[in-house]
Enzyme design. Structure first.
Site, PDB file in Angstrom:
ATOM      1  N   GLU A  40       0.869  -1.189   0.000  1.00 24.12           N
ATOM      2  CA  GLU A  40       0.000   0.000   0.000  1.00 24.12           C
ATOM      3  C   GLU A  40       0.898   1.229   0.000  1.00 24.12           C
ATOM      4  O   GLU A  40       1.778   1.357   0.850  1.00 24.12           O
ATOM      5  CB  GLU A  40      -0.911  -0.014   1.237  1.00 24.12           C
ATOM      6  CG  GLU A  40      -1.684   1.253   1.471  1.00 24.12           C
ATOM      7  CD  GLU A  40      -2.640   1.615   0.324  1.00 24.12           C
ATOM      8  OE1 GLU A  40      -3.544   0.820   0.030  1.00 24.12           O
ATOM      9  OE2 GLU A  40      -2.444   2.702  -0.288  1.00 24.12           O
ATOM     10  N   CYS A  48     -12.701   4.350   1.901  1.00 25.80           N
ATOM     11  CA  CYS A  48     -13.744   4.364   2.932  1.00 25.80           C
ATOM     12  C   CYS A  48     -13.263   5.054   4.200  1.00 25.80           C
ATOM     13  O   CYS A  48     -13.912   5.961   4.719  1.00 25.80           O
ATOM     14  CB  CYS A  48     -14.169   2.924   3.225  1.00 25.80           C
ATOM     15  SG  CYS A  48     -15.318   2.795   4.586  1.00 25.80           S
ATOM     16  N   CYS A  53     -16.553   6.978   3.240  1.00 25.56           N
ATOM     17  CA  CYS A  53     -17.617   6.718   4.216  1.00 25.56           C
ATOM     18  C   CYS A  53     -17.370   7.334   5.593  1.00 25.56           C
ATOM     19  O   CYS A  53     -18.257   7.985   6.145  1.00 25.56           O
ATOM     20  CB  CYS A  53     -17.788   5.208   4.426  1.00 25.56           C
ATOM     21  SG  CYS A  53     -17.466   4.204   2.992  1.00 25.56           S
ATOM     22  N   LYS A  56     -16.994  11.255   5.718  1.00 18.46           N
ATOM     23  CA  LYS A  56     -18.280  11.763   5.233  1.00 18.46           C
ATOM     24  C   LYS A  56     -19.341  11.679   6.322  1.00 18.46           C
ATOM     25  O   LYS A  56     -20.090  12.611   6.567  1.00 18.46           O
ATOM     26  CB  LYS A  56     -18.688  10.967   3.988  1.00 18.46           C
ATOM     27  CG  LYS A  56     -19.991  11.329   3.346  1.00 18.46           C
ATOM     28  CD  LYS A  56     -21.188  10.619   3.920  1.00 18.46           C
ATOM     29  CE  LYS A  56     -21.107   9.142   4.025  1.00 18.46           C
ATOM     30  NZ  LYS A  56     -21.158   8.421   2.759  1.00 18.46           N
ATOM     31  N   ALA A 121       2.970  -1.086  -5.787  1.00 13.70           N
ATOM     32  CA  ALA A 121       3.345  -2.361  -6.415  1.00 13.70           C
ATOM     33  C   ALA A 121       3.009  -2.332  -7.897  1.00 13.70           C
ATOM     34  O   ALA A 121       2.109  -1.614  -8.334  1.00 13.70           O
ATOM     35  CB  ALA A 121       2.590  -3.492  -5.738  1.00 13.70           C
ATOM     36  N   TYR A 183     -24.454   9.689  -5.439  1.00 15.36           N
ATOM     37  CA  TYR A 183     -24.312   9.625  -3.979  1.00 15.36           C
ATOM     38  C   TYR A 183     -23.490  10.801  -3.437  1.00 15.36           C
ATOM     39  O   TYR A 183     -23.891  11.486  -2.510  1.00 15.36           O
ATOM     40  CB  TYR A 183     -23.518   8.369  -3.596  1.00 15.36           C
ATOM     41  CG  TYR A 183     -24.239   7.064  -3.543  1.00 15.36           C
ATOM     42  CD1 TYR A 183     -24.500   6.345  -4.698  1.00 15.36           C
ATOM     43  CD2 TYR A 183     -24.597   6.505  -2.318  1.00 15.36           C
ATOM     44  CE1 TYR A 183     -25.107   5.099  -4.639  1.00 15.36           C
ATOM     45  CE2 TYR A 183     -25.208   5.264  -2.256  1.00 15.36           C
ATOM     46  CZ  TYR A 183     -25.460   4.558  -3.417  1.00 15.36           C
ATOM     47  OH  TYR A 183     -26.056   3.334  -3.350  1.00 15.36           O
ATOM     48  N   GLU A 187     -24.797  13.950  -1.055  1.00 17.55           N
ATOM     49  CA  GLU A 187     -24.307  13.927   0.326  1.00 17.55           C
ATOM     50  C   GLU A 187     -23.548  15.211   0.655  1.00 17.55           C
ATOM     51  O   GLU A 187     -23.774  15.844   1.686  1.00 17.55           O
ATOM     52  CB  GLU A 187     -23.418  12.696   0.551  1.00 17.55           C
ATOM     53  CG  GLU A 187     -24.230  11.394   0.546  1.00 17.55           C
ATOM     54  CD  GLU A 187     -23.401  10.156   0.840  1.00 17.55           C
ATOM     55  OE1 GLU A 187     -22.158  10.218   0.757  1.00 17.55           O
ATOM     56  OE2 GLU A 187     -24.007   9.100   1.143  1.00 17.55           O
ATOM     57  N   HIS A 443     -43.801   1.164  19.335  1.00 15.82           N
ATOM     58  CA  HIS A 443     -44.483   2.449  19.416  1.00 15.82           C
ATOM     59  C   HIS A 443     -43.902   3.312  20.523  1.00 15.82           C
ATOM     60  O   HIS A 443     -43.591   2.787  21.578  1.00 15.82           O
ATOM     61  CB  HIS A 443     -45.975   2.207  19.682  1.00 15.82           C
ATOM     62  CG  HIS A 443     -46.799   3.443  19.591  1.00 15.82           C
ATOM     63  ND1 HIS A 443     -47.027   4.085  18.400  1.00 15.82           N
ATOM     64  CD2 HIS A 443     -47.408   4.177  20.561  1.00 15.82           C
ATOM     65  CE1 HIS A 443     -47.776   5.160  18.631  1.00 15.82           C
ATOM     66  NE2 HIS A 443     -48.013   5.238  19.926  1.00 15.82           N
ATOM     67  N   GLU A 448     -42.305   1.968  12.776  1.00 14.89           N
ATOM     68  CA  GLU A 448     -43.478   1.087  12.899  1.00 14.89           C
ATOM     69  C   GLU A 448     -44.387   1.195  11.676  1.00 14.89           C
ATOM     70  O   GLU A 448     -45.189   0.293  11.414  1.00 14.89           O
ATOM     71  CB  GLU A 448     -44.252   1.340  14.199  1.00 14.89           C
ATOM     72  CG  GLU A 448     -44.953   2.685  14.265  1.00 14.89           C
ATOM     73  CD  GLU A 448     -45.679   2.913  15.602  1.00 14.89           C
ATOM     74  OE1 GLU A 448     -46.381   2.007  16.048  1.00 14.89           O
ATOM     75  OE2 GLU A 448     -45.518   4.013  16.185  1.00 14.89           O
TER      76      GLU A 448
HETATM   77  P1  NDP Z   1     -22.047   8.225  -9.260  1.00  8.65           P
HETATM   78  O1  NDP Z   1     -21.639   7.369 -10.382  1.00  8.65           O
HETATM   79  O2  NDP Z   1     -23.010   7.716  -8.264  1.00  8.65           O
HETATM   80  O3  NDP Z   1     -22.586   9.610  -9.799  1.00  8.65           O
HETATM   81  C1  NDP Z   1     -21.875  10.361 -10.736  1.00  8.65           C
HETATM   82  C2  NDP Z   1     -22.726  11.535 -11.151  1.00  8.65           C
HETATM   83  O4  NDP Z   1     -21.977  12.369 -12.020  1.00  8.65           O
HETATM   84  C3  NDP Z   1     -23.989  11.122 -11.902  1.00  8.65           C
HETATM   85  O5  NDP Z   1     -25.049  11.913 -11.451  1.00  8.65           O
HETATM   86  C4  NDP Z   1     -23.627  11.419 -13.342  1.00  8.65           C
HETATM   87  O6  NDP Z   1     -24.730  11.787 -14.119  1.00  8.65           O
HETATM   88  C5  NDP Z   1     -22.725  12.621 -13.190  1.00  8.65           C
HETATM   89  N1  NDP Z   1     -21.810  12.763 -14.309  1.00  8.65           N
HETATM   90  C6  NDP Z   1     -21.049  11.808 -14.897  1.00  8.65           C
HETATM   91  N2  NDP Z   1     -20.350  12.321 -15.920  1.00  8.65           N
HETATM   92  C7  NDP Z   1     -20.671  13.629 -15.983  1.00  8.65           C
HETATM   93  C8  NDP Z   1     -20.286  14.688 -16.848  1.00  8.65           C
HETATM   94  N3  NDP Z   1     -19.419  14.496 -17.850  1.00  8.65           N
HETATM   95  N4  NDP Z   1     -20.824  15.910 -16.654  1.00  8.65           N
HETATM   96  C9  NDP Z   1     -21.716  16.100 -15.649  1.00  8.65           C
HETATM   97  N5  NDP Z   1     -22.119  15.143 -14.811  1.00  8.65           N
HETATM   98  C10 NDP Z   1     -21.595  13.921 -14.970  1.00  8.65           C
HETATM   99  O7  NDP Z   1     -20.662   8.627  -8.599  1.00  8.65           O
HETATM  100  P2  NDP Z   1     -20.277   9.304  -7.239  1.00  8.65           P
HETATM  101  O8  NDP Z   1     -19.021  10.020  -7.576  1.00  8.65           O
HETATM  102  O9  NDP Z   1     -21.390  10.061  -6.629  1.00  8.65           O
HETATM  103  O10 NDP Z   1     -19.988   8.059  -6.316  1.00  8.65           O
HETATM  104  C11 NDP Z   1     -19.230   6.949  -6.747  1.00  8.65           C
HETATM  105  C12 NDP Z   1     -19.683   5.693  -6.088  1.00  8.65           C
HETATM  106  O11 NDP Z   1     -19.237   5.668  -4.746  1.00  8.65           O
HETATM  107  C13 NDP Z   1     -21.200   5.539  -5.979  1.00  8.65           C
HETATM  108  O12 NDP Z   1     -21.777   5.020  -7.132  1.00  8.65           O
HETATM  109  C14 NDP Z   1     -21.372   4.637  -4.805  1.00  8.65           C
HETATM  110  O13 NDP Z   1     -21.328   3.317  -5.236  1.00  8.65           O
HETATM  111  C15 NDP Z   1     -20.159   4.973  -3.952  1.00  8.65           C
HETATM  112  N6  NDP Z   1     -20.574   5.797  -2.801  1.00  8.65           N
HETATM  113  C16 NDP Z   1     -21.403   5.264  -1.865  1.00  8.65           C
HETATM  114  C17 NDP Z   1     -21.828   6.013  -0.801  1.00  8.65           C
HETATM  115  C18 NDP Z   1     -22.753   5.426   0.211  1.00  8.65           C
HETATM  116  O14 NDP Z   1     -22.856   4.219   0.288  1.00  8.65           O
HETATM  117  N7  NDP Z   1     -23.465   6.232   0.983  1.00  8.65           N
HETATM  118  C19 NDP Z   1     -21.412   7.398  -0.627  1.00  8.65           C
HETATM  119  C20 NDP Z   1     -20.569   7.872  -1.691  1.00  8.65           C
HETATM  120  C21 NDP Z   1     -20.171   7.086  -2.723  1.00  8.65           C
HETATM  121  P3  NDP Z   1     -25.740  10.698 -14.767  1.00  8.65           P
HETATM  122  O15 NDP Z   1     -26.598  10.207 -13.649  1.00  8.65           O
HETATM  123  O16 NDP Z   1     -26.486  11.501 -15.767  1.00  8.65           O
HETATM  124  O17 NDP Z   1     -24.883   9.657 -15.368  1.00  8.65           O
END
Ligand code: NDP
Length: 459
Positions: A40, A48, A53, A56, A121, A183, A187, A443, A448
Site C-alpha cells: 500500500e 472508505c 464513508c 463523510k 506495487a 451519492y 451527500e 411504538h 413502525e
Molecule cells: P455516481 O456514479 O453515483 O454519480 C456520478 C454523477 O456524475 C452522476 O449523477 C452522473 O450523471 C454525473 N456525471 C457523470 N459524468 C458527468 C459529466 N461528464 N458531466 C456532468 N455530470 C456527470 O458517482 P459518485 O461520484 O457520486 O460516487 C461513486 C460511487 O461511490 C457511488 O456510485 C457509490 O457506489 C459509492 N458511494 C457510496 C456512498 C454510500 O454508500 N453512501 C457514498 C458515496 C459514494 P448521470 O446520472 O447523468 O450519469
C-alpha cells in the site's frame, strides 16, 4: 490450502491495496494459514476510511446539528447566542480520528501475521510483483486498488475539487457548488448546506439519483430544496474561472454563479494506471473494470480482483463480502457452493434527510413482477410536531402481487439507513407482506409504519 505450491513462491497471496477489501482478504486468508503480504503506497483503510464513508459520516453528523439546534427551541431549550461553526475544529478532529483508524488497520494486519509493505506495487507477470526495489513472487496476486475520482474536462475543470480534497480545505467555503447527481453529490450538498454554506447542486439530468426509486428521488429533491439547497437540473458546468475572491462558474444554460469552492462529484474510475495489468493481458470491460469470474479470478487465473476495480456496487460491505468469498474459494478446504449473491444489497445515501433502500424500485418492480402493490406513507415525524420543522418522512414497500413477497423497501427520513438495515433482512429472506403485517410495531417510532401500512396506495 488446496492447490498452492507453498515452496515455490515467496507468498501464497500478495495483495495490492490496503483498502476495506484488500485488508479483509489479507487477514482472512492469513487466518487459514496462508502466507500473505500487502502493498500500500497511500493510506491504510483505503477510500472508505480516509476520503469516503468514515469522514463523510462524521461531517454529516456535524451538519445535522444545525437541524438539532433549530428543533430544540420548541422543546423548551433556549440557545441564547446563535451557535457558530468552526471548520478547523471539525476538520482537525476528523484527521485525528482517521489517524486512529489507520493505526487500527496496521495492528489488524500485524496481529494476523500479514506483512505490510509501504510502497506502490507493479505486477510483472502472473506470479511476480515489483515493490520498490524488491521483487516478490506469489501463488496468487490480488488487485484491490479501488477507484479514483474522475472529473470531465472543461475549461477550468482543474479548479474543481474531487472528494479526495474536499475534506481538508484550509478555509470553509461560504459558497459551495457541487457538480453531479449521484451519492457523493447529494451527500456533500447536504453536508455543506447544513454546515452553513450557500450551496448549489448542478445536475445534467432532469432529476438526480438516477436508478433510485422515482418517488424517493422526487421526495428527496423537495426535502433538500426545503432545507435550502439550490438544486439546478438539466444544466451542466461549462467553465470555471478564478476571479478575485472566488470562482465564477458558468452553466450551460448561460447562468453564472460565484462560489468559493466547486466539488466535481462526477463518478469514480478503477485506479489501475501503472499497475502493469495491460501488459500481462488482464482483460478489462468497456468501463475499464477488471473482468472476473465467480471465483474473482481475472482472465489471468492467478491474478484476482475485488471491490471497486471489478465494476459491481461500489460499497465497502460489498468489497468485504467479496473478500470473504475469495478466501473461501482460494484458501479454504471447502469452497462455497454458490457464487456471491448480489441481490438485495441495502444501501443508504447520507443526504439530509437520509435515504435507505433495499430491493427493487417501484419502476423496476413493475417491469420485473408485472402486478405489484405499493404501500407508502408520507408523514410528519412526531418530533416535528413540537420542533416546528417542516421535514417529512417517506416510507414505501413494494410487493409482488402474486406471491405477496416484499421486493423493495425505501425510506427517506431521519436515520433511514439504520431502519432499512433491519428491513433488509426481511427482504433478503424473501418475507411476504403478510409477515410484515404479522410483526408487532414498536411504538412510538417512525419505523413502525413499515409494519402498519395496510391499504395499498396504488397497484
Ligand atoms: P455516481 O456514479 O453515483 O454519480 C456520478 C454523477 O456524475 C452522476 O449523477 C452522473 O450523471 C454525473 N456525471 C457523470 N459524468 C458527468 C459529466 N461528464 N458531466 C456532468 N455530470 C456527470 O458517482 P459518485 O461520484 O457520486 O460516487 C461513486 C460511487 O461511490 C457511488 O456510485 C457509490 O457506489 C459509492 N458511494 C457510496 C456512498 C454510500 O454508500 N453512501 C457514498 C458515496 C459514494 P448521470 O446520472 O447523468 O450519469
Amino acid at each position: 490450502m488446496s492447490d498452492l505450491d507453498t515452496t515455490t513462491y515467496d507468498w501464497d497471496l500478495f495483495v495490492i491495496g490496503a483498502g476495506s477489501g484488500g485488508v479483509r482478504a489479507a487477514r482472512t486468508a492469513a487466518a487459514t494459514g496462508a502466507r500473505v503480504a500487502v502493498a500500500e503506497d497511500r493510506y491504510l483503510g483505503g477510500t472508505c476510511v480516509n476520503v469516503g464513508c468514515v469522514p463523510k459520516k462524521l461531517y454529516s453528523y456535524a451538519a445535522h446539528f444545525r437541524d438539532a439546534f433549530e428543533d430544540a427551541e420548541g422543546f423548551g431549550w433556549r440557545l441564547d447566542a446563535a451557535p457558530t461553526f468552526d471548520w478547523p475544529t471539525l476538520r482537525d478532529n476528523k484527521v485525528g480520528e482517521i489517524k486512529r483508524l489507520n493505526g487500527i488497520y496496521a495492528r489488524l494486519l500485524d496481529d494476523a501475521g500479514v506483512r505490510l509493505i509501504n510502497a506502490r506495487a507493479r505486477v510483472l507477470d502472473a506470479h511476480r510483483v515489483a515493490v520498490g526495489d524488491e521483487v516478490h513472487s506469489a501463488a496468487k496476486i490480488l488487485v484491490a486498488v479501488g477507484g479514483w475520482p474522475w472529473i470531465p474536462e472543461f475549461p477550468g475543470s482543474e479548479l474543481a475539487l474531487s472528494s479526495n480534497e474536499v475534506f481538508d480545505l484550509d478555509r470553509f467555503p461560504e459558497r459551495f457548488l457541487v457538480l453531479g447527481g449521484g451519492y457523493i453529490a447529494v451527500e456533500f450538498a447536504s453536508i455543506f448546506n447544513g454546515l452553513g454554506s450557500e450551496t448549489h447542486l448542478i445536475y445534467r439530468g432532469e432529476l438526480f439519483l438516477r436508478g433510485f426509486d422515482r418517488e424517493v428521488r422526487e421526495f428527496t429533491r423537495d426535502q433538500m430544496a426545503a432545507k435550502g439547497v439550490d438544486l439546478r437540473f438539466d444544466t451542466n458546468v461549462e467553465r470555471i474561472e478564478r476571479v478575485e475572491g472566488g470562482l465564477v462558474v458558468t452553466l450551460t444554460d448561460g447562468e453564472t454563479l460565484e462560489v468559493d469552492a466547486v466539488l466535481a462529484a462526477t463518478g469514480r474510475r478503477p485506479h489501475l494506471e501503472g499497475l502493469g495489468l495491460e501488459a500481462l493481458g488482464v482483460e478489462l470491460d468497456d468501463g475499464g473494470y477488471i473482468k472476473v469470474n465467480d471465483r474473482l479470478e481475472s482472465s489471468v487465473p492467478s491474478v484476482l480482483a475485488l471491490g471497486d476495480v471489478i465494476g459491481g456496487p461500489e460499497l465497502t460491505p460489498v468489497a468485504l463480502a467479496e473478500a470473504m468469498h475469495l478466501v473461501r474459494c482460494h484458501f479454504e478446504a471447502t469452497p462455497p457452493s454458490a457464487p456471491l449473491d448480489y441481490a438485495n444489497i441495502p444501501t443508504a445515501v447520507f443526504c439530509h434527510p437520509n435515504i435507505g433502500t433495499v430491493g427493487l424500485s417501484e419502476e423496476e418492480a413493475r417491469e420485473r413482477c408485472g402486478e405489484i402493490r405499493v404501500y407508502s406513507a408520507d408523514f410528519r415525524p412526531m418530533k416535528h410536531t413540537l420542533s416546528g420543522s417542516s421535514e417529512r418522512c417517506l416510507m414505501k414497500l413494494i410487493v409482488d402481487d402474486k406471491s405477496d413477497v416484499v421486493v423493495g423497501a425505501h425510506m427517506v427520513g431521519e436515520e433511514a439507513g439504520e431502519v432499512i438495515q433491519g428491513i433488509a433482512i426481511a427482504v433478503k429472506a424473501g418475507l411476504t407482506k403478510a409477515d410484515f403485517d404479522a410483526t408487532v410495531g414498536i411504538h412510538p417510532t417512525g419505523a413502525e409504519e413499515f409494519v402498519t401500512m395496510r391499504s395499498p396506495t396504488r397497484r
